[in-house]
Design an enzyme around this catalytic site. Sequence first.
Site, PDB file in Angstrom:
ATOM      1  N   CYS A  32       6.964  33.943  73.900  1.00 39.00           N
ATOM      2  CA  CYS A  32       6.586  34.742  75.058  1.00 39.00           C
ATOM      3  C   CYS A  32       7.547  34.484  76.223  1.00 39.00           C
ATOM      4  CB  CYS A  32       5.135  34.469  75.431  1.00 39.00           C
ATOM      5  SG  CYS A  32       4.424  35.741  76.514  1.00 39.00           S
TER       6      CYS A  32
ATOM      7  N   HIS B  12       1.827  35.150  70.149  1.00 40.49           N
ATOM      8  CA  HIS B  12       1.066  33.920  70.319  1.00 40.49           C
ATOM      9  C   HIS B  12       0.251  33.655  69.048  1.00 40.49           C
ATOM     10  CE1 HIS B  12       1.881  33.171  74.554  1.00 40.49           C
ATOM     11  NE2 HIS B  12       1.718  34.464  74.786  1.00 40.49           N
TER      12      HIS B  12
END
Length: 467
Positions: free
Chosen positions: A316, A407
């Site tokens: 991310c 994630h």
Amino acid sequence: MVLMIQGTASNVGKTTIATALCRYFAKKGIDVVPFKAQNISLNSIVSDDGGEMAIAQYIQAIACNKKPSYIMNPILLKPDITGSQLIVKGKPVEKIKNKKYMYSSKEELLNIAYECLKNLEKKHELVIVEGSGSAAEINIKDISNMAIAKKANASVILVADIDRGGAFAQIAGTMVLFNKKERKLVKGYIFNKFKGDKRLLLDFPEKFGKRFNIKFLGTIEYFNHNLFEEDITPFKEGKGDLKVDILKLPHISNTFDFEPLFLNTNARYVENIREDVDLIIIPGTKSTIHDLLWLKEKNNQIKKALSKGAFLFGICGGYQMLGKKLVEEEKEYEGLGYLNSYTYFIGKKTVRNVFAKENLFNTTVKGFEIHHGITKSFEKPFSKIYFNKKVIKDGTIKDNIFATYIHNIFHNNDFLEKFLNFLRIQRGYSKKDIVVKTLEEEIDRVTEIITSSLNMKEIEKIVYSSN
């Protein structure tokens, strides 16, 4: 039936005990679900029904064998450098200043939380509710504590951290600060994190409980576990020989991503990289540009480790920082430059569950995206995401460097086993295959330790006599 676990302070073990009780009653065949009216956490996850929720209630839902839902955590505050993002029923509502939230009326949010709790109570036999911080702070009557307990007429169990000292005083002070109606809801108390011989307590806990007409439910000895903590534990260290350094960014977020690494490798949160590290991870962040400046100070350590054959993985915000440029409000920032990619902070926040095929081992993985910014990469993609009948290229694979927006990538057991065994071979460890330990196994282990220390017959009486 509503059972509530409240604490005499923060970090006394409410989350872990609530998780263990969720698994215990689920194994007894009870239709049980978790709930927390309001959570304050940097670590959120996308629930099965597509909204943001706190990691703690996500894990508790797994312990209950239920699909995680944002209804289990209807109010979430995600702090950043300017205040907090307010998430209500899974969706971002507004950016608020901390003082504004503290002094504004919370009645509307309390009613929203209570409606969610009522819906869970109607659909399930038992709701195990977790409180927040200290339950008796008279200057801030928190939504998550007695405010919701009184509305739900919940049976309350107090938890005190006996390792801090003054545990009897913690319970006594909490009971004194509760009003008469609140005290009536408290049915028992627990001592947690005891170090030493429990026999030294003699029968004082039982005698003490009689003073307030509450039951002493047991003492849990201190033990190490790898269930997720809301706050990073500075000295947390995983077991295993592979050395994994997770850079402790100033605004690190979504640390739940790495729990499987603590179960299966010598993982640590670090500010300075070990010289013999095998894998460096740059995690997500609540402030990418701010943390990029901090990370540049560590860049020589990263370069040195890569020159010795270490691997680098960005997730991310970590993925964004590995690129050449990041553009925010027409300002350009130089990234670390390891990847030929560019990030533009435009458009709405991306929040979605995803399924993908990763390109390292061709395994199917699932996870979620939760980020601001769009990244254009000119490297080989890490994965192909399948979303709304579209195929979306995600992340990068370049030599010893991997990056992704996904994630929970390490929560995919097939991928994790292949990845860790790949690292072992590349880094010259023994060829004995790693069979990963799972979150489910750790929940079971923790549940056994906790419930074997408590008077579960008395807790069952409290549950079945509630409401």
